[in-house]
Design a protein around this motif. Structure first.
Motif, PDB file in Angstrom:
ATOM      1  N   ALA A  23      33.895  45.283  40.622  1.00 33.45           N
ATOM      2  CA  ALA A  23      34.300  44.943  41.977  1.00 33.45           C
ATOM      3  C   ALA A  23      34.680  43.471  42.032  1.00 33.45           C
ATOM      4  CB  ALA A  23      33.164  45.229  42.950  1.00 33.45           C
ATOM      5  N   ALA A  24      35.872  43.211  42.524  1.00 30.79           N
ATOM      6  CA  ALA A  24      36.369  41.837  42.599  1.00 30.79           C
ATOM      7  C   ALA A  24      36.352  41.346  44.044  1.00 30.79           C
ATOM      8  CB  ALA A  24      37.790  41.769  42.051  1.00 30.79           C
ATOM      9  N   THR A  31      43.685  38.557  41.039  1.00 29.42           N
ATOM     10  CA  THR A  31      43.207  39.695  40.240  1.00 29.42           C
ATOM     11  C   THR A  31      44.280  40.753  40.096  1.00 29.42           C
ATOM     12  OG1 THR A  31      42.236  40.702  42.223  1.00 29.42           O
ATOM     13  CG2 THR A  31      40.800  39.319  40.872  1.00 29.42           C
ATOM     14  N   ARG A  32      45.523  40.290  40.052  1.00 27.44           N
ATOM     15  CA  ARG A  32      46.614  41.244  39.899  1.00 27.44           C
ATOM     16  C   ARG A  32      46.530  41.966  38.556  1.00 27.44           C
ATOM     17  NH1 ARG A  32      50.520  41.233  43.509  1.00 27.44           N
ATOM     18  NH2 ARG A  32      52.018  42.138  42.062  1.00 27.44           N
ATOM     19  N   ASN A  77      39.824  46.698  45.726  1.00 25.05           N
ATOM     20  CA  ASN A  77      39.868  45.638  44.714  1.00 25.05           C
ATOM     21  C   ASN A  77      38.874  45.913  43.592  1.00 25.05           C
ATOM     22  OD1 ASN A  77      41.286  43.458  43.816  1.00 25.05           O
ATOM     23  ND2 ASN A  77      40.098  41.940  44.947  1.00 25.05           N
ATOM     24  N   THR A  78      38.953  47.129  43.073  1.00 21.11           N
ATOM     25  CA  THR A  78      38.011  47.605  42.064  1.00 21.11           C
ATOM     26  C   THR A  78      38.764  48.204  40.891  1.00 21.11           C
ATOM     27  OG1 THR A  78      36.359  48.082  43.762  1.00 21.11           O
ATOM     28  CG2 THR A  78      36.067  49.154  41.636  1.00 21.11           C
ATOM     29  N   VAL A  93      28.219  44.923  25.081  1.00 16.95           N
ATOM     30  CA  VAL A  93      28.276  44.448  26.458  1.00 16.95           C
ATOM     31  C   VAL A  93      29.737  44.493  26.878  1.00 16.95           C
ATOM     32  CG1 VAL A  93      27.867  42.536  28.041  1.00 16.95           C
ATOM     33  CG2 VAL A  93      26.264  42.962  26.153  1.00 16.95           C
ATOM     34  N   TYR A  94      29.993  45.141  28.006  1.00  9.94           N
ATOM     35  CA  TYR A  94      31.352  45.297  28.506  1.00  9.94           C
ATOM     36  C   TYR A  94      31.595  44.307  29.636  1.00  9.94           C
ATOM     37  CZ  TYR A  94      32.148  49.403  25.668  1.00  9.94           C
ATOM     38  OH  TYR A  94      32.335  50.249  24.599  1.00  9.94           O
ATOM     39  N   TYR A  95      32.696  43.580  29.506  1.00  9.09           N
ATOM     40  CA  TYR A  95      33.048  42.539  30.466  1.00  9.09           C
ATOM     41  C   TYR A  95      34.348  42.898  31.192  1.00  9.09           C
ATOM     42  CZ  TYR A  95      29.757  39.613  27.870  1.00  9.09           C
ATOM     43  OH  TYR A  95      28.642  39.101  27.268  1.00  9.09           O
ATOM     44  N   CYS A  96      34.350  42.644  32.465  1.00 14.99           N
ATOM     45  CA  CYS A  96      35.554  42.764  33.276  1.00 14.99           C
ATOM     46  C   CYS A  96      36.232  41.389  33.324  1.00 14.99           C
ATOM     47  CB  CYS A  96      35.152  43.206  34.684  1.00 14.99           C
ATOM     48  SG  CYS A  96      36.508  43.336  35.856  1.00 14.99           S
ATOM     49  N   ALA A  97      37.550  41.383  33.242  1.00 12.30           N
ATOM     50  CA  ALA A  97      38.306  40.132  33.292  1.00 12.30           C
ATOM     51  C   ALA A  97      39.488  40.298  34.234  1.00 12.30           C
ATOM     52  CB  ALA A  97      38.789  39.743  31.905  1.00 12.30           C
ATOM     53  N   ALA A  98      39.914  39.180  34.822  1.00 16.27           N
ATOM     54  CA  ALA A  98      41.032  39.240  35.766  1.00 16.27           C
ATOM     55  C   ALA A  98      41.852  37.959  35.707  1.00 16.27           C
ATOM     56  CB  ALA A  98      40.520  39.466  37.189  1.00 16.27           C
TER      57      ALA A  98
END
Length: 123
Positions: A23-24, A31-32, A77-78, A93-98
């Motif tokens: 979730a952003a 966060t396009r 925005n997810t 470990v999983y990371y979200c990036a934007a």
């Protein structure tokens, strides 16, 4: 300021499934482009999957093609990562990036990162 919060990690048996969410908050224009990376103990952080704003373009690491699917819901925005047929080697470990611009697997180009969520696949 953009914040990314991952959820959905956990312990699963090999062959099982998990769904990660990110979730952003903050400016949607920042966060396009969104992506998932992962890092296993003693290994470099590696690209898993990425998606553009419209969702028209996605890309995947060879190791996860056909098993993991990235998607996004811009109304919330997810971004999600559906993980099927999990293998022990998916443990990380999983990371979200934007970022504003889609950069595919180039992790140094992503300005915003979440704290990460642990995925453990037992064999």
């Amino acid at each position: 300021q953009v914040q990314l919060v991952e959820s959905g990690g956990g312990l699963v048996q090999a062959g099982g499934s998990l769904r990660l969410s990110c979730a952003a908050s903050g400016s949607p224009s920042s966060t396009r482009a969104m992506a998932w990376f992962r890092q296993a103990p003693g290994r470099e952080r590696e690209f898993v999957a990425g998606i553009t704003w419209s969702g028209s373009m996605t890309s995947y690491a060879e190791a996860v093609k056909g098993r993991l699917t990235i998607s996004r819901d811009n109304t919330k925005n997810t971004v999600h990562l559906q993980m099927n047929s999990l293998k022990h080697e998916d443990t990380a470990v999983y990371y979200c990036a934007a970022d504003r611009k889609y950069s595919g697997p180039a992790y140094s180009q992503y300005a915003y990162w979440g704290q990460g969520t642990q995925v453990t696949v037992s064999s």
